[in-house]
Design a protein around this motif. Structure first.
Motif, short mmCIF file in Angstrom:
data_model
loop_
_atom_site.label_atom_id
_atom_site.label_comp_id
_atom_site.label_asym_id
_atom_site.label_seq_id
_atom_site.Cartn_x
_atom_site.Cartn_y
_atom_site.Cartn_z
N THR A 36 0.79 -1.23 0.00
CA THR A 36 0.00 0.00 0.00
C THR A 36 0.82 1.29 0.00
O THR A 36 0.28 2.35 -0.31
N LEU A 37 2.12 1.22 0.35
CA LEU A 37 2.94 2.42 0.41
C LEU A 37 3.91 2.47 -0.77
O LEU A 37 4.24 1.44 -1.35
N THR A 38 4.38 3.65 -1.07
CA THR A 38 5.42 3.80 -2.09
C THR A 38 6.77 3.40 -1.49
O THR A 38 6.90 3.27 -0.27
N LYS A 39 7.78 3.24 -2.35
CA LYS A 39 9.11 2.89 -1.87
C LYS A 39 9.63 3.95 -0.90
O LYS A 39 10.22 3.62 0.13
N ALA A 40 9.43 5.21 -1.23
CA ALA A 40 9.90 6.30 -0.37
C ALA A 40 9.20 6.28 0.98
O ALA A 40 9.82 6.50 2.03
N GLU A 41 7.90 6.00 0.99
CA GLU A 41 7.14 5.94 2.24
C GLU A 41 7.62 4.78 3.11
O GLU A 41 7.72 4.91 4.33
N ILE A 42 7.93 3.64 2.48
CA ILE A 42 8.45 2.49 3.23
C ILE A 42 9.80 2.83 3.84
O ILE A 42 10.06 2.53 5.01
N ALA A 43 10.69 3.45 3.05
CA ALA A 43 12.01 3.82 3.56
C ALA A 43 11.88 4.78 4.74
O ALA A 43 12.57 4.62 5.75
N ASP A 44 10.98 5.74 4.65
CA ASP A 44 10.78 6.69 5.75
C ASP A 44 10.22 6.01 7.00
O ASP A 44 10.73 6.21 8.10
N LYS A 45 9.19 5.21 6.82
CA LYS A 45 8.50 4.60 7.96
C LYS A 45 9.33 3.53 8.66
O LYS A 45 9.41 3.51 9.88
N TRP A 46 9.94 2.65 7.89
CA TRP A 46 10.59 1.49 8.48
C TRP A 46 12.08 1.64 8.70
O TRP A 46 12.68 0.92 9.49
N TYR A 47 12.72 2.58 7.97
CA TYR A 47 14.17 2.70 8.07
C TYR A 47 14.64 4.10 8.42
O TYR A 47 15.84 4.36 8.45
N GLY A 48 13.72 5.03 8.63
CA GLY A 48 14.11 6.38 8.97
C GLY A 48 14.64 7.17 7.79
O GLY A 48 15.41 8.10 7.96
N GLY A 49 14.24 6.80 6.58
CA GLY A 49 14.63 7.52 5.38
C GLY A 49 15.51 6.70 4.45
O GLY A 49 16.04 5.65 4.83
N LYS A 50 15.65 7.20 3.24
CA LYS A 50 16.41 6.49 2.21
C LYS A 50 17.86 6.28 2.61
O LYS A 50 18.42 5.20 2.42
#
Length: 60
Positions: A36-50
């Motif tokens: 449901t999320l974009t790649k950028a949203e996943i990076a932000d939510k789960w890893y604290g950013g790209k």
């Protein structure tokens, strides 16, 4: 099967409307976010950013 039962057009609609009652909501949220999320949203939510996610990929 849930998507068919709910008459949703896409798996994404089903995932957004499904409420998981299990004790381990983290696993469910990861699966839900992958669909449901974009790649950028996943990076932000789960890893604290790209930038932080790159370190996870190359972690020993």
């Amino acid at each position: 099967m849930t998507a068919l039962y709910q008459k949703n057009d896409t798996l994404q609609e089903t995932l957004l409307s499904f409420e998981n009652g299990s004790e381990n909501k983290t696993d469910w949220n990861i699966v839900k976010d992958l669909f449901t999320l974009t790649k950028a949203e996943i990076a932000d939510k789960w890893y604290g950013g790209k930038d932080n996610s790159i370190g996870f990929i190359f972690k020993e």
